[in-house]
Design a protein around this motif. Sequence first.
Motif, PDB file in Angstrom:
ATOM      1  N   LYS A 179       0.829  -1.212   0.000  1.00 13.01           N
ATOM      2  CA  LYS A 179       0.000   0.000   0.000  1.00 13.01           C
ATOM      3  C   LYS A 179       0.856   1.251   0.000  1.00 13.01           C
ATOM      4  N   TYR A 180       1.932   1.260   0.779  1.00 13.60           N
ATOM      5  CA  TYR A 180       2.799   2.433   0.798  1.00 13.60           C
ATOM      6  C   TYR A 180       3.494   2.630  -0.541  1.00 13.60           C
ATOM      7  N   ALA A 181       3.868   1.555  -1.203  1.00 15.51           N
ATOM      8  CA  ALA A 181       4.474   1.682  -2.526  1.00 15.51           C
ATOM      9  C   ALA A 181       3.485   2.289  -3.514  1.00 15.51           C
ATOM     10  N   MET A 182       2.238   1.841  -3.473  1.00 15.42           N
ATOM     11  CA  MET A 182       1.232   2.404  -4.369  1.00 15.42           C
ATOM     12  C   MET A 182       0.941   3.854  -4.016  1.00 15.42           C
ATOM     13  N   ARG A 183       0.931   4.175  -2.738  1.00 14.49           N
ATOM     14  CA  ARG A 183       0.726   5.569  -2.347  1.00 14.49           C
ATOM     15  C   ARG A 183       1.850   6.452  -2.885  1.00 14.49           C
ATOM     16  N   TYR A 184       3.067   5.927  -2.859  1.00 17.73           N
ATOM     17  CA  TYR A 184       4.195   6.710  -3.384  1.00 17.73           C
ATOM     18  C   TYR A 184       4.008   6.989  -4.871  1.00 17.73           C
ATOM     19  N   PHE A 185       3.633   5.964  -5.645  1.00 18.94           N
ATOM     20  CA  PHE A 185       3.413   6.184  -7.072  1.00 18.94           C
ATOM     21  C   PHE A 185       2.293   7.185  -7.307  1.00 18.94           C
ATOM     22  N   ALA A 186       1.251   7.102  -6.495  1.00 15.86           N
ATOM     23  CA  ALA A 186       0.132   8.025  -6.656  1.00 15.86           C
ATOM     24  C   ALA A 186       0.542   9.459  -6.367  1.00 15.86           C
ATOM     25  N   THR A 187       1.493   9.641  -5.463  1.00 17.14           N
ATOM     26  CA  THR A 187       1.894  11.001  -5.084  1.00 17.14           C
ATOM     27  C   THR A 187       2.881  11.612  -6.059  1.00 17.14           C
ATOM     28  N   VAL A 188       3.882  10.832  -6.461  1.00 11.32           N
ATOM     29  CA  VAL A 188       4.959  11.407  -7.287  1.00 11.32           C
ATOM     30  C   VAL A 188       4.647  11.393  -8.767  1.00 11.32           C
ATOM     31  N   SER A 189       3.598  10.673  -9.179  1.00 12.38           N
ATOM     32  CA  SER A 189       3.337  10.589 -10.610  1.00 12.38           C
ATOM     33  C   SER A 189       2.709  11.848 -11.162  1.00 12.38           C
ATOM     34  N   GLY A 190       2.359  12.789 -10.288  1.00 13.53           N
ATOM     35  CA  GLY A 190       1.834  14.062 -10.778  1.00 13.53           C
ATOM     36  C   GLY A 190       0.421  14.002 -11.266  1.00 13.53           C
ATOM     37  N   SER A 191      -0.344  13.004 -10.850  1.00 10.21           N
ATOM     38  CA  SER A 191      -1.709  12.860 -11.349  1.00 10.21           C
ATOM     39  C   SER A 191      -2.743  13.126 -10.287  1.00 10.21           C
ATOM     40  N   SER A 193      -4.308  15.723  -9.507  1.00 14.39           N
ATOM     41  CA  SER A 193      -5.408  16.599  -9.903  1.00 14.39           C
ATOM     42  C   SER A 193      -6.023  16.167 -11.225  1.00 14.39           C
ATOM     43  N   GLU A 194      -5.633  15.012 -11.738  1.00 10.58           N
ATOM     44  CA  GLU A 194      -6.184  14.555 -13.003  1.00 10.58           C
ATOM     45  C   GLU A 194      -7.431  13.707 -12.776  1.00 10.58           C
ATOM     46  N   ALA A 195      -7.355  12.440 -13.098  1.00 11.64           N
ATOM     47  CA  ALA A 195      -8.546  11.596 -13.059  1.00 11.64           C
ATOM     48  C   ALA A 195      -8.723  10.869 -11.740  1.00 11.64           C
ATOM     49  N   ASN A 196      -7.936  11.170 -10.759  1.00 14.80           N
ATOM     50  CA  ASN A 196      -8.047  10.534  -9.442  1.00 14.80           C
ATOM     51  C   ASN A 196      -7.903   9.021  -9.530  1.00 14.80           C
ATOM     52  N   VAL A 197      -7.110   8.559 -10.473  1.00 23.31           N
ATOM     53  CA  VAL A 197      -6.922   7.111 -10.609  1.00 23.31           C
ATOM     54  C   VAL A 197      -6.225   6.557  -9.385  1.00 23.31           C
ATOM     55  N   GLU A 198      -5.224   7.323  -8.893  1.00 21.88           N
ATOM     56  CA  GLU A 198      -4.478   6.814  -7.747  1.00 21.88           C
ATOM     57  C   GLU A 198      -5.379   6.681  -6.530  1.00 21.88           C
ATOM     58  N   GLU A 199      -6.367   7.558  -6.400  1.00 15.03           N
ATOM     59  CA  GLU A 199      -7.305   7.420  -5.288  1.00 15.03           C
ATOM     60  C   GLU A 199      -8.130   6.143  -5.443  1.00 15.03           C
ATOM     61  N   LYS A 200      -8.469   5.828  -6.661  1.00 17.77           N
ATOM     62  CA  LYS A 200      -9.217   4.597  -6.888  1.00 17.77           C
ATOM     63  C   LYS A 200      -8.349   3.370  -6.611  1.00 17.77           C
ATOM     64  N   VAL A 201      -7.076   3.473  -7.001  1.00 21.76           N
ATOM     65  CA  VAL A 201      -6.174   2.354  -6.723  1.00 21.76           C
ATOM     66  C   VAL A 201      -6.068   2.133  -5.221  1.00 21.76           C
ATOM     67  N   LEU A 202      -5.899   3.233  -4.485  1.00 23.30           N
ATOM     68  CA  LEU A 202      -5.811   3.108  -3.036  1.00 23.30           C
ATOM     69  C   LEU A 202      -7.147   2.703  -2.425  1.00 23.30           C
ATOM     70  N   ALA A 203      -8.243   3.114  -3.077  1.00 23.51           N
ATOM     71  CA  ALA A 203      -9.562   2.761  -2.554  1.00 23.51           C
ATOM     72  C   ALA A 203      -9.873   1.286  -2.745  1.00 23.51           C
ATOM     73  N   SER A 204      -9.157   0.630  -3.668  1.00 27.07           N
ATOM     74  CA  SER A 204      -9.394  -0.801  -3.842  1.00 27.07           C
ATOM     75  C   SER A 204      -8.913  -1.612  -2.646  1.00 27.07           C
ATOM     76  N   GLN A 315     -17.889   3.239   1.188  1.00 28.21           N
ATOM     77  CA  GLN A 315     -17.363   4.463   0.585  1.00 28.21           C
ATOM     78  C   GLN A 315     -16.378   4.123  -0.536  1.00 28.21           C
ATOM     79  N   ALA A 316     -15.539   3.124  -0.328  1.00 24.01           N
ATOM     80  CA  ALA A 316     -14.601   2.713  -1.369  1.00 24.01           C
ATOM     81  C   ALA A 316     -15.332   2.146  -2.572  1.00 24.01           C
ATOM     82  N   CYS A 317     -16.398   1.375  -2.343  1.00 25.68           N
ATOM     83  CA  CYS A 317     -17.189   0.853  -3.459  1.00 25.68           C
ATOM     84  C   CYS A 317     -17.803   1.987  -4.283  1.00 25.68           C
ATOM     85  N   THR A 318     -18.298   2.990  -3.596  1.00 28.09           N
ATOM     86  CA  THR A 318     -18.873   4.135  -4.306  1.00 28.09           C
ATOM     87  C   THR A 318     -17.817   4.845  -5.129  1.00 28.09           C
ATOM     88  N   LEU A 319     -16.632   5.035  -4.552  1.00 21.67           N
ATOM     89  CA  LEU A 319     -15.562   5.712  -5.283  1.00 21.67           C
ATOM     90  C   LEU A 319     -15.152   4.919  -6.517  1.00 21.67           C
TER      91      LEU A 319
END
Length: 1857
Positions: A179-191, A193-204, A315-319
């Motif tokens: 989870k921390y590795a995925m959080r790192y990718f979500a933070t440094v990838s610069g996305s 403010s885009e499609a919130n994909v990283e939030e969905k990845v973390l929400a899974s 909440q994660a299912c909704t996201l």
Amino acid sequence: MGTSACISPRSLFSFARVWIPDPEEVWKSAELLKDYKPGDKVLLLHLEEGKDLEYCLDPKTKELPHLRNPDILVGENDLTALSYLHEPAVLHNLRVRFIDSKLIYTYCGIVLVAINPYEQLPIYGEDIINAYSGQNMGDMDPHIFAVAEEAYKQMARDERNQSIIVSGESGAGKTVSAKYAMRYFATVSGSTSEANVEEKVLASNPIMESIGNAKTTRNDNSSRFGKYIEIGFDKRYRIIGANMRTYLLEKSRVVFQAEEERNYHIFYQLCASAKSPEFKMLQLGDANFFHYTKQGGSPVIEGVDDAKEMAHTRQACTLLGISQSYQMGIFRILAGILHLGNVGFTSRDSDSCTVPPKHEPLTIFCDLMGVDYEEMCHWLCHRKLATATETYIKPISKLQATNARDALAKHIYAKLFTWIVDHVNQALHSAIKQHSFIGVLDIYGFETFEINSFEQFCINYANEKLQQQFNMHVFKLEQEEYMKEQIPWTLIDFYDNQPCINLIESKMGILDLLDEECKMPKGTDDTWAQKLYNTHLNKCALFEKPRLSNKAFIVQHFADKVEYQCEGFLEKNKDTVFEEQIKVLKSSKFKMLPELFQDDEKAISPTSATSSGRTLLTRMPAKLNKGRPGQAAKEHKKTVGHQFRNSLHLLMDTLNATTPHYVRCIKPNDFKFPFTFDEKRAVQQLRACGVLETIRISAAGFPSRWTYQEFFSRYRVLMKQKDVLSDRKQTCKNVLEKLILDKDKYQFGKTKIFFRAGQVAYLEKLRADKLRAACIRIQKTIRGWLLRKKYLRMRKAAITVQRYVRGYQARCYATFLRRTKAATIVQKYWHRYVVHRRYEITRAATVVLQSHLRGYLARNRYRKILREHKAVIVQKWVRGWLARTHYKRSMHAIIYLQCCFRRMMAKRELKKLKIEARSVEHYKKLHIGMENKIMQLQRKVDEQNKDYKCLVEKLAHLEGIYNTETEKLRSDLERLHLSEEEAKVATKRVLNLQEEIAKLRKDLEQTRSEKKSIEESADRYRQETEQLVSNLKEENTLLKQEKETLNHLIVEQAKEMTETMEKKLIEETKQLELDLNDERLRYQNLLNEFSRLEERYDDLKEEMTLMVNVPKPGHKRTDSTHSSNESEYTFSSEFAETEDTPWRTEEPSEKKVPLDMSLFLKLQKRVTELEQEKQVLQDELDRKEEQVLRSKAKEEEGPPIRGAELEYESLKRQELESENKKLKNELNELRKALSEKGAPEVTAPGAPAYRVLMEQLTSVSEELDVRKEEVLILRSQLVSQKEAIQPKNTMTDSIILLEDVQKMKDKGEIAQAYIGLKETNRWSAMDCHELNEDGELWLVYEGLKQANRLLESQLQSQKRSHDSEAEALRGEIQSLKEENNRQQQLLAQNLQLPPEARIEASLQHEITRLTNENLDLMEQLEKQDKTVRKLKKQLKVFAKKIGELEVGQMESISPGQIIDEPIRPVNIPRKEKDFQGMLEYKKEDEQKLVKNLILELKPRGVAVNLIPGLPAYILFMCVRHADYLNDDQKVRSLLTSTINSIKKVLKKRGDDFETVSFWLSNTCRFLHCLKQYSGEEGFMKHNTSRQNEHCLTNFDLAEYRQVLSDLAIQIYQQLVRVLENILQPMIVSGMLEHETIQGMSGVKPTGLRKRTSSIADEGAYTLDSIIQQLNSFHSVMCQHGMDPELIKQVVKQMFYIVGAVTLNNLLLRKDVCSWSKGMQIRYNVSQLEEWLRDKNLMNSGAKETLEPLIQAAQLLQVKKKTDEDAEAICSMCNALTTLQIVKVLFLYTPVHEFEERVSASFIRTIQMRLRDRKDSPQLLMDAKHTFPVTFPFNPSSLALETIQIPASLGLGFISRV
């Protein structure tokens, strides 16, 4: 694995430290007491606990014990940096890092070892992510973020996909690491403010944990499946999507749980939420009610709220886009599984059973699933058997029915799990093409239990494959390293587990035999076991048979031997589910249920579930079976083992196609105790996860690797001066040949030296010996010098002591002589004194005897005379007494009555006084009127004194009477004496007289007794009176003291209140200043964000233009003609509308630009953030306004600028909030438009969403212009009102009109003022024309009547409007009266409140009143402003008409002359002979002016050759000329073009420091010029008289000053970003890594992870590089003429960046936390301070920004042992947070032998002392923090008329005026 063969016998000398095996601690440290000699069988050792031990060597292997590494190498970041690589060294290093340093991450070559701390650590925040972002893997301390950054960087650099393999036991922290590795990718990838994909990845994660995780005996949140998540990236390496693959779900947990374990979390979450209204239809209850959730007996996890976890899951299912209906469908199926588990069966006989009639659990199950009750009841108790010709329905036994029920529940859950995973993947899927991916594999580690079954076999099989891939990768990296360095490559013998893999998966292997047995009609576990024995026993060394069992087998895995029980293998591999039950479920009315079984129509096989094990879930469905229809009844074609093997091969292919990165998670103990290390468990896991295999491979080659420069720097001490050559490589070769004779122990590569294991330790020993010998020599010399100095000091001291002793003896002898003489004299005088004293005593005794004798004789004579005299007196008194007796008797009675009465009255009065004194009212009166009461008491005392005096007088009078009577009695007595002779004659008379005398004697006695009683009464009364007086005096004294005390208390309270108020005022002032700075910082951040959004808008507009220009068939469009020089900053909304009209009309109706969904989602997220920020700012604004109003009276003495600034800040914030609301409304419209049609038609031209987007882009530009010009007008008016500045002649005279209106008392005055204004406007043109002396204006009077009538009608309409405004003002006056009455009522109410509440209430009312008044005044200002502007425009039009008529009637003037006239007589300028400091240019030359002066100007040439700020002066002089002409349009156009052009230049060359500095300096100078020549008194103090003449006369540009101030803030922020980008690469290398003091810090051995910057690499940054760069920045800013105060702010920001970056790296790097590095840092900081002193910048505040870094360096150097040291550290490190202090102490690492580590007890002492300190919880400093910038007014002494324009600027079209 580092065997003893690597240990040379010469290393085992006395006092050598070794490791010996130990059954408890695995490995124990000992010290050799005797040198080892070849052939010795016993080693004499001394253990650390103080015992001696004889260690017997193994006679067969003769292996020597492992040597310990030097203490300096213990605790290394990389295990491969250890000189001795073996198991005890690895274990000890991990334990020291984990227990002593609290470090959970350690490198082991390419592997990151992560130990679960079982405690939340503050090392995963945003600041840590930013610190690791962009860093090389070896540059920072080990961390999961470092591995993630390495994978991300290699993906971008090598264009190759990456994989992060996370493995370990259950409870080791695999899932958290992933989870921390995925959080790192979500933070440094610069996305973000885009499609919130990283939030969905973390929400899974919450979803997968709820359905795939469960509590086990080892872990409360154990993942019961494996998963591989592929995170997809686009070409710009931003996250665009993800995909998840799962492996081996443990289905058996659905129907069975062991003791102290639970089912999957989702079931308990449902039960905890059963009382929710939406879940009532599920008919759930407590978890103990259901068979599937109560078997483990542990339904609750401590510290976990299942109801809250359920909310997170939903909440994660909704996201992730799972709708509410689907969510409820999932919960229905899960609830049905629970009810299915409660279905019971009744046996009818041994081969059949039945379900009880109307069985409630089955009824609920059928209702939830939507199936027929009877049909489901039938097939739960029967099964269908198909033969070649017929089909039979056979009943089944109770046991078979129960197993079938459980199989069905597992099958349903597995299908639901697959469905959820598929939907999660759909939500994470992206339509954008994936360019690359990073895979994160979270998979189970090697497992071995007491009973191992099919699940453990599959898990260990997967780990065998992963271990083989890991070994090959490590081997490959080693080979590449050797080939890269061109050293001889020798094959390293490493463990190859291919034979074990062949045993499992090859033909006739274990899995193959298992699948073959499953196909047999009567195959059993026993027959399969026999086949295994027959095939592999005694043929394969890795296969064994247990001695006491025929139903088990043993496999020798890479980690350990594992015994597997054959029971259940076939059933789990087959995974049988009855087809009829599945058909019943497929016929369900519940639509979602058949969706789960769609794949079963294609193939119903064992791939779907395991009866009691884990299942593999793949994305590839099995192919459709095209066989006979009856063949479907055979149900399963592929076994679980077969599909798992295929999926594992696919996974390995994926991993082999990527670059792997390994994370091995270690579980330190089985009890989940924080920071507790169990050596046995750790060693088991290290052996199982391949870490020790990595060490063994490294140790077999050349594990220690040094660059030549590092080797030279470390071991320079072993070289002689003659050995040092200019060629470092040759020098190292020569030295090594002398130091290590065996050339096989090292190899020379191209850039590195390779050492075998133990050689670095040997070199370290030589180095330590050399240093020790040098230390001994130094000690010898120093000690000799010290002893010589000591001897000389002692000799000198002895001589001095002798001198003083002899002098002392002489002085003692002289004293003796003096005392002897003195004693003789004293004796003489003492003898004389004794004799004299004796004489005096004798003489005195004689005199006393004489005196007593003479006195005795005299007294005898005196007594005789006295007796005679007394006899006479007795006679006299007796005779007198006889006469006074009668009188005394009567007087006594009278006096006694008077006394009793007066005493009674006095007692009454006293009682009243006492009652009054006790009463509360009396005390109140005393407190209210103390002085009056004292006066009254004094008066009462005086009255009582008077009464007392009267009584005394009366008593004296009575005594006088008594004396008179006595005299009378005496006279009578004398007469009696005379008649005594007569009495003798008459005997009878004598006898009578004698009787009468006897009576008189009695009376006399009675009188005496009465007199005595009277005297006693008088005495008592006197005493009582005196007592009363004394009591009154005491009371008076107490009252006075109380009065004084009260007065003193009042004075002290007043003093305290004054001091308190002063302190409170100072604190509030400071708080207001801090709040002002915070508000300024917030505003500047908002301004920065606004500029970023503005740039984004410009970029999008350019992209749209480019896309529009692309020709498309069937449609042609025209380009927009909107001018790029148009600015959003304009004065009038009307003017903005007129300017925007052509642009809108020319804008096409439809723009064929595709809808940018990323922009849409950006705006959506940004609006949410700004709404939250708006709420926070609004609350902060309310609080600050209240504080400002409270301190309003106190701050009137200070400058009024602060209030204006606060008012402006709030106004600007309101402006931004209104823009945010606008954006939100636009986004709502976009959402509506997008929801109208499906996704394919959304972006098509002509679509509603497309049209809405184009309309919104157009309206945004229009609304932005209108909004900002209104804000500018309001800002100008508000600031002008607050600063009380009276403008001379502004474009808008709104403030003057407002003040005049406010001064008018009633409507009559307002009407009269309006008439006066009208008359003034009417005759203003005529008054101007009266300047013509010829009287020509009267000749055209008749021609002007029509124009005057028109003007009159216009003025009449204005009069009506003014009447209406006057009516409104009257209404407002009435409302003000009502408000006044209300305020009076509130004031009366407030007077009844306590003082504090009164003040608070009054302040609250005042705030409300002022706010309403302010808003009303702003509205009035706007209305008046518009009205005056309209009147001015009309007056200009009419004046122009009058001029035209006048010219038409002038006969003597020709038309040509009329054309040549420059202006009308009304505007004739005063002709100046001298240059007035103005520059004239034509309107059409404006773009040329801007182009030459701004766009194409080179800062370098201007800064060097011309005066600083020349462009600013030129622009201001042009503005002055436009002001002189009263041309508002020209002023507006020039200022707008200037601002836009500066923005364009900065956008084009914004990364050039000189350009940004140049325009920051010129913008500030332009701003100062606008202030200096504005005509405002506050800015004219430093002007000369000539400069005051150059002030602006027509326009007030206060609003444009604010616009320029905002622009300067943006340029300053861009300047900070530029210098930060320049300094960032230099800071770490120059401040931390470079050795400014040569030889101060030695280089320690490093492992595989080498740091990118070595100590002396050519081209590496040094401290001199940083100072040179600072000099460059400073010189550039000085050349550009930047304000000194602004330079100080820039320098302060630079030093803050240097300090923050250095400290952050220090906190994340263990290798730089040492004493010597602290010395280096302090030296570097002193050099920076010296630079500040040289530049006279010590008062800039830059030094204070380095204080945390200075204290961290001091912390590295101070003593860290005792409590006194802890107290000193706590008082010294006040700029560091507690977290930072503790982190530095944990990271402190000795570099030299004389240093010691910080003990854990000392660190705990520090934590205890600092536990009450309140500081930030962040570990790192915010390196991106920017201090708010201010621009203090800096007037220029340069005269405008002296400025010359150089020809090089190309401004020849400008003329001087």
